[in-house]
Design a protein around this motif. Sequence first.
Motif, PDB file in Angstrom:
ATOM      1  N   UNK A 167       0.819  -1.200   0.000  1.00  0.00           N
ATOM      2  CA  UNK A 167       0.000   0.000   0.000  1.00  0.00           C
ATOM      3  C   UNK A 167       0.857   1.256   0.000  1.00  0.00           C
ATOM      4  N   UNK A 168       1.853   1.286   0.886  1.00  0.00           N
ATOM      5  CA  UNK A 168       2.699   2.471   1.009  1.00  0.00           C
ATOM      6  C   UNK A 168       3.438   2.773  -0.283  1.00  0.00           C
ATOM      7  N   UNK A 169       4.065   1.756  -0.859  1.00  0.00           N
ATOM      8  CA  UNK A 169       4.849   1.981  -2.071  1.00  0.00           C
ATOM      9  C   UNK A 169       3.979   2.255  -3.286  1.00  0.00           C
ATOM     10  N   UNK A 170       2.800   1.644  -3.337  1.00  0.00           N
ATOM     11  CA  UNK A 170       1.922   1.898  -4.473  1.00  0.00           C
ATOM     12  C   UNK A 170       1.338   3.306  -4.419  1.00  0.00           C
TER      13      UNK A 170
ATOM     14  N   UNK B 287       7.056   4.642   7.186  1.00  0.00           N
ATOM     15  CA  UNK B 287       8.094   5.676   7.093  1.00  0.00           C
ATOM     16  C   UNK B 287       8.612   5.839   5.674  1.00  0.00           C
ATOM     17  N   UNK B 288       8.785   4.721   4.967  1.00  0.00           N
ATOM     18  CA  UNK B 288       9.363   4.804   3.625  1.00  0.00           C
ATOM     19  C   UNK B 288       8.403   5.465   2.634  1.00  0.00           C
ATOM     20  N   UNK B 289       7.103   5.428   2.945  1.00  0.00           N
ATOM     21  CA  UNK B 289       6.130   6.089   2.082  1.00  0.00           C
ATOM     22  C   UNK B 289       6.399   7.582   1.953  1.00  0.00           C
ATOM     23  N   UNK B 290       6.862   8.204   3.047  1.00  0.00           N
ATOM     24  CA  UNK B 290       7.205   9.628   3.008  1.00  0.00           C
ATOM     25  C   UNK B 290       8.604   9.833   2.436  1.00  0.00           C
ATOM     26  N   UNK B 291       9.503   8.886   2.707  1.00  0.00           N
ATOM     27  CA  UNK B 291      10.890   9.024   2.288  1.00  0.00           C
ATOM     28  C   UNK B 291      11.052   9.073   0.771  1.00  0.00           C
ATOM     29  N   UNK B 292      10.156   8.410   0.038  1.00  0.00           N
ATOM     30  CA  UNK B 292      10.265   8.355  -1.423  1.00  0.00           C
ATOM     31  C   UNK B 292       9.942   9.688  -2.098  1.00  0.00           C
ATOM     32  N   UNK B 293       9.428  10.639  -1.343  1.00  0.00           N
ATOM     33  CA  UNK B 293       9.087  11.940  -1.922  1.00  0.00           C
ATOM     34  C   UNK B 293      10.332  12.672  -2.439  1.00  0.00           C
ATOM     35  N   UNK B 294      11.420  12.592  -1.709  1.00  0.00           N
ATOM     36  CA  UNK B 294      12.588  13.422  -2.006  1.00  0.00           C
ATOM     37  C   UNK B 294      13.369  12.987  -3.245  1.00  0.00           C
ATOM     38  N   UNK B 295      13.562  11.676  -3.503  1.00  0.00           N
ATOM     39  CA  UNK B 295      14.246  11.310  -4.749  1.00  0.00           C
ATOM     40  C   UNK B 295      13.581  11.890  -5.989  1.00  0.00           C
TER      41      UNK B 295
END
Length: 487
Positions: free
Chosen positions: A249-252, A336-344
């Motif tokens: 869910x988070x990554x999608x 946590x990683x769901x938010x982290x992917x915003x910056x790349x």
Amino acid sequence: MLVKNTIIIGAARFLNRFLGLISTIIVARILMPEDYGIIATCMLVQDLGYRFTKVGTTQNLISSKDNSKTFTDSLLLQRILVGFISSVLVFLSAPYVSTWFNDARIEDALQVICWIFLLNSLVNFNNQIATKKNDFKPELAAQVIGKIVQVSCAISIAYIYQSYWALVAGLMSFSAMNLLSSYIVSKPYFLTSLPLALTVKHFAYSKWYLALEMVDYCNAKLSQVLIGKFFDKTVLGYFSVGRDLCFMFSLEISAAIDKSNLSHLSGKLNNTDTEAEKNHIILENLQQIFCFKNLTIVPFYFAFIFYPDFIIALIFGENWLGMAEYFRLFSIAALLIGFNTTFPTIFDSIRRPNVNFRATFITLTFLVLFSIPAIQYMDARIFILGTISTIVGKQIYFLFNLSRIRQIPLAQIIKPTMMSLSLISFSAVIGVVLQKVTLFPILEMCIYGITYLLVVYSVARIFNNRLYLSVFQLAADKIKRKSVFSR
């Protein structure tokens, strides 16, 4: 446009994931965790080859202002060359991988699924060109058709043969159908030239993406490689299925938002001349993305974090309850990683992929350090704790670098992150309180979802956050329209 594309991409990706989840639920009740462990071992090598194919072709296409046929031909040629080389390398490595993991079945399976890379490289390139124009429908339609065929194939073969070959057949059928349908849903694209010099030049641009993917592979798969070597195949099955379900869910959601945002943000930055205006666009974009994720990602993971046994038993059956001890930790990492992917995505938009590479290299260093006690004490949970720690460290690294590169005050950049941390803290408090109440889990989940949205709305009202209030107002208006229409 950003919201519209996010909804389109999100709907298609969730349909794909939903179909995959249905397949996993049915097949997992037929096969054993060990069968998934075999395929998970194959996918460790397969994913390494997949990372090798991600050389920034799409990012180069979207972020560049060059729209010539020669330019797109050179990108397609690059993709085909990389896909072919990846397939051959994985095919040749299969015997050595099988020997290292002490399982002859791995070689046979790996020498079949390795050709997925070549099939993927031949997909109609007009689908990628359409994404530059914010038209994601052709690409998504081909993927959905392929997923339907994959699910049907995997379930049928699993039911008949009850073997891990059902998973192999499903993977191959998806790539084959995705390739075929890509030329049906969109006008075929054919190479009319072989601009080798320009293709070689692309590899110079792609070096950061390739390096990033190689290091990111180690970050994502290091724990599974070591588990496959030193732990039981059942534990690897738990890690493979548990991680996929928790991160799904988070990554999608993140992938839908971030993929749409790459085209959206790149387009706005390319059409802006002043640095001050570009900084304003970046800050505004960061707030919007975090707002979407706060309202979509955080509420969902309450169920996974606080009710792992109930979720696992409901989806996979009692044979998989041993996965529960890892499930909660995976859910926290996924949140946590769901938010982290915003910056790349932001760094890709400003054409600074080297920042993403350095971030993943730092992450790898910490994961290696955590792997030592995990193997020493034979406790696989330490791998996941290492993942959680490195995600937090990477978030801090991204914030400081965005502030440094764009000369934006750190206090302005950190505001969306602080808002998210506040809402996650509220979410945890609500979850702990509901744990004290003895109700049916599904009812508690519903109560939590309503309470969380009320908390978000209250915080937005108190601090007069216009972005969040506008989202709630938009949702309220749509509900009113539907109610009037139904009457």
